[in-house]
Design an enzyme around this catalytic site. Structure first.
Site, PDB file in Angstrom:
ATOM      1  N   CYS A  11      57.555  20.631  66.681  1.00 42.89           N
ATOM      2  CA  CYS A  11      56.615  21.128  67.673  1.00 42.89           C
ATOM      3  C   CYS A  11      55.911  22.335  67.055  1.00 42.89           C
ATOM      4  O   CYS A  11      56.235  22.741  65.945  1.00 42.89           O
ATOM      5  CB  CYS A  11      57.275  21.449  69.016  1.00 42.89           C
ATOM      6  SG  CYS A  11      58.425  22.826  69.023  1.00 42.89           S
ATOM      7  N   CYS A  85      52.201  18.762  68.062  1.00 42.67           N
ATOM      8  CA  CYS A  85      51.678  19.419  66.852  1.00 42.67           C
ATOM      9  C   CYS A  85      50.360  18.800  66.407  1.00 42.67           C
ATOM     10  O   CYS A  85      49.794  19.205  65.394  1.00 42.67           O
ATOM     11  CB  CYS A  85      52.703  19.450  65.724  1.00 42.67           C
ATOM     12  SG  CYS A  85      53.047  17.890  64.919  1.00 42.67           S
ATOM     13  N   CYS A  89      50.779  17.253  61.379  1.00 48.08           N
ATOM     14  CA  CYS A  89      51.903  16.611  60.709  1.00 48.08           C
ATOM     15  C   CYS A  89      51.419  15.640  59.642  1.00 48.08           C
ATOM     16  O   CYS A  89      50.589  14.782  59.912  1.00 48.08           O
ATOM     17  CB  CYS A  89      52.751  15.855  61.719  1.00 48.08           C
ATOM     18  SG  CYS A  89      53.485  16.926  62.950  1.00 48.08           S
TER      19      CYS A  89
END
Length: 137
Positions: A11, A85, A89
């Protein structure tokens, strides 16, 4: 003996959702899964309300330290669970990715964090059931 499945929970601040998920995964897998967590912009401490909510479940995440999610951690994980996120990522072909749309508990009182915690537990239980019945090759 097969290698343990590796799960990475991510996160933004690695201070709430991903720490709670990692805490549940460690507790509920009894060591059968290698658990990691990280954040795209790690905070300076674990959310104290998340710590309190998990303590109610008998899980201590108070010693956790927010970590930066690294490309290596993503590459070395079998399953990557993201929680808000966004596009930060890194993506590696052939990996299993899931995005869990969960409210960020930052700044919320414990009565509003408990339902988030409970949903994380439900999802971790499902994830572990699938992983431990069908571990990655």
């Amino acid at each position: 003996m097969t290698e343990r499945p590796r799960v990475l929970f991510v996160c933004v601040h690695n201070a709430g959702r991903s720490q709670m998920a990692a805490g549940y995964a460690r507790a509920l897998s009894d060591g059968a899964v290698e658990v990691r967590s990280g954040g795209s912009e790690p905070g300076d401490q674990i959310n104290p309300v998340a710590i309190a909510a998990m303590a109610e479940e008998g899980i201590d995440i108070s010693e956790g330290v927010p970590q930066l999610m690294t490309t290596e951690a993503v590459r070395d994980s079998d399953v990557v669970i993201t929680m808000g996120c966004g596009d930060v990522c890194p993506i590696f072909p052939g990996k299993r990715y899931e995005d869990w749309d969960l409210t960020d508990p930052s700044g919320l009182p414990i009565d509003r964090v408990r339902p988030i915690r409970d949903e994380i537990k439900r999802r971790v239980e499902l994830l572990l059931r699938g992983l431990l019945n069908n571990p990655p090759r």
